[in-house]
Scaffold this active site. Structure first.
Site, PDB file in Angstrom:
ATOM      1  N   LYS A 119      35.771  36.406  37.097  1.00 32.22           N
ATOM      2  CA  LYS A 119      37.140  35.923  36.925  1.00 32.22           C
ATOM      3  C   LYS A 119      37.598  35.288  38.233  1.00 32.22           C
ATOM      4  O   LYS A 119      37.553  35.931  39.297  1.00 32.22           O
ATOM      5  CB  LYS A 119      38.050  37.118  36.633  1.00 32.22           C
ATOM      6  CG  LYS A 119      38.667  37.113  35.247  1.00 32.22           C
ATOM      7  CD  LYS A 119      39.551  38.340  35.115  1.00 32.22           C
ATOM      8  CE  LYS A 119      40.428  38.248  33.905  1.00 32.22           C
ATOM      9  NZ  LYS A 119      41.277  39.435  33.768  1.00 32.22           N
TER      10      LYS A 119
HETATM   11  O1  G3P Z   1      44.286  40.031  30.987  1.00 30.29           O
HETATM   12  C1  G3P Z   1      45.340  39.878  31.884  1.00 30.29           C
HETATM   13  C2  G3P Z   1      46.196  41.082  31.879  1.00 30.29           C
HETATM   14  O2  G3P Z   1      45.516  42.184  32.412  1.00 30.29           O
HETATM   15  C3  G3P Z   1      47.525  40.911  32.513  1.00 30.29           C
HETATM   16  O3  G3P Z   1      48.373  41.646  31.749  1.00 30.29           O
HETATM   17  O4  G3P Z   1      50.390  42.894  31.229  1.00 30.29           O
HETATM   18  O5  G3P Z   1      49.641  42.643  33.618  1.00 30.29           O
HETATM   19  O6  G3P Z   1      50.592  40.713  32.393  1.00 30.29           O
HETATM   20  P1  G3P Z   1      49.847  41.998  32.285  1.00 30.29           P
END
Ligand code: G3P
Length: 216
Positions: free
Chosen positions: A84
């Site tokens: 990533k």
């Molecule tokens: O896949 C990306 C994710 O982990 C981010 O999620 O909820 O931290 O915006 P969030």
């Protein structure tokens, strides 16, 4: 649409894997920090021993040369590791080098169609638009997923797959599927919410009660 699990929690990954519906896992440094570990290598190797599909592992370096070195190292941890990389100028430069080495890259922290287009041109295997984080600031996160898919469709030679990421609830998953996302990466709690329906639970109870009433 494939479902990936968005977590670094080994118990959750084991439990989800048993369902037979998870085809990959995405992690990031914040998810690792929730597990109170900085041993990214051990966690990644354990996840890769459970899930045979792609497992996204994020680089922490910020300049292209260091990203490339870190990506090569992390890609050597297991055959199904994907790297990533955040969409920056350095990230795109690293992406271009890594794609020539057949290292699969998931371009992450995508918040615009232009970022997704450039990621595809650089040879990304995946691009991850962050739906929930756009919603958080009053933008329509799922519209970005739709727009990226529409643009990619105009250029069939682009093979980059769209991972709808930062999904926070089951409606996000339905919208991602309707938009034609190749993959939705979901937290464990959202996966459980996707399975559950109160009418299913009520139906099971009623079937069992009716059966008991005649099978004494
Ligand atoms: O896949 C990306 C994710 O982990 C981010 O999620 O909820 O931290 O915006 P969030």
């Amino acid at each position: 649409m494939h479902i990936f699990l968005d977590t670094a929690n080994i118990d959750q990954i084991r439990q989800a894997a048993r369902l037979g519906i998870i085809s990959g896992v995405t992690t990031n440094p914040s998810l690792l920090s929730k597990e109170a570990t900085s041993d990214y290598e051990t966690v990644t190797k354990t996840i890769c021993s459970i899930i045979g599909g792609p497992v996204s592992v994020e680089v922490l370096a910020e300049d292209a040369e260091s990203m490339i070195e870190e990506a090569r190292l992390k890609a050597s941890w297991a055959p199904n590791v994907n790297i990533k990389i955040p969409i920056t100028a350095d990230g795109l430069q690293a992406m271009t080098v890594l794609s020539k080495e057949n290292i699969k890259v998931n371009m992450t922290l995508c918040f615009s169609v232009n970022q997704a287009l450039l990621s595809a041109l650089a040879g990304a295997t995946y691009v991850s638009p962050f739906v929930g984080r756009l919603d958080d600031i009053g933008h329509d996160g799922m519209q970005l997923v739709k727009d990226i898919i529409d643009v990619y469709k105009n250029y069939p030679h682009l093979s980059t797959q769209v991972i709808a990421a930062s999904l926070r609830h089951p409606l996000h998953c339905i919208a991602a599927a309707k938009a034609g996302a190749h993959i939705a990466t979901v937290p464990y709690n959202v996966l459980m919410q996707m399975i559950q329906h109160p009418l299913t639970d009520i139906g099971i109870k009623r079937f069992l009660a009716d059966w008991k009433s005649v099978s004494k």
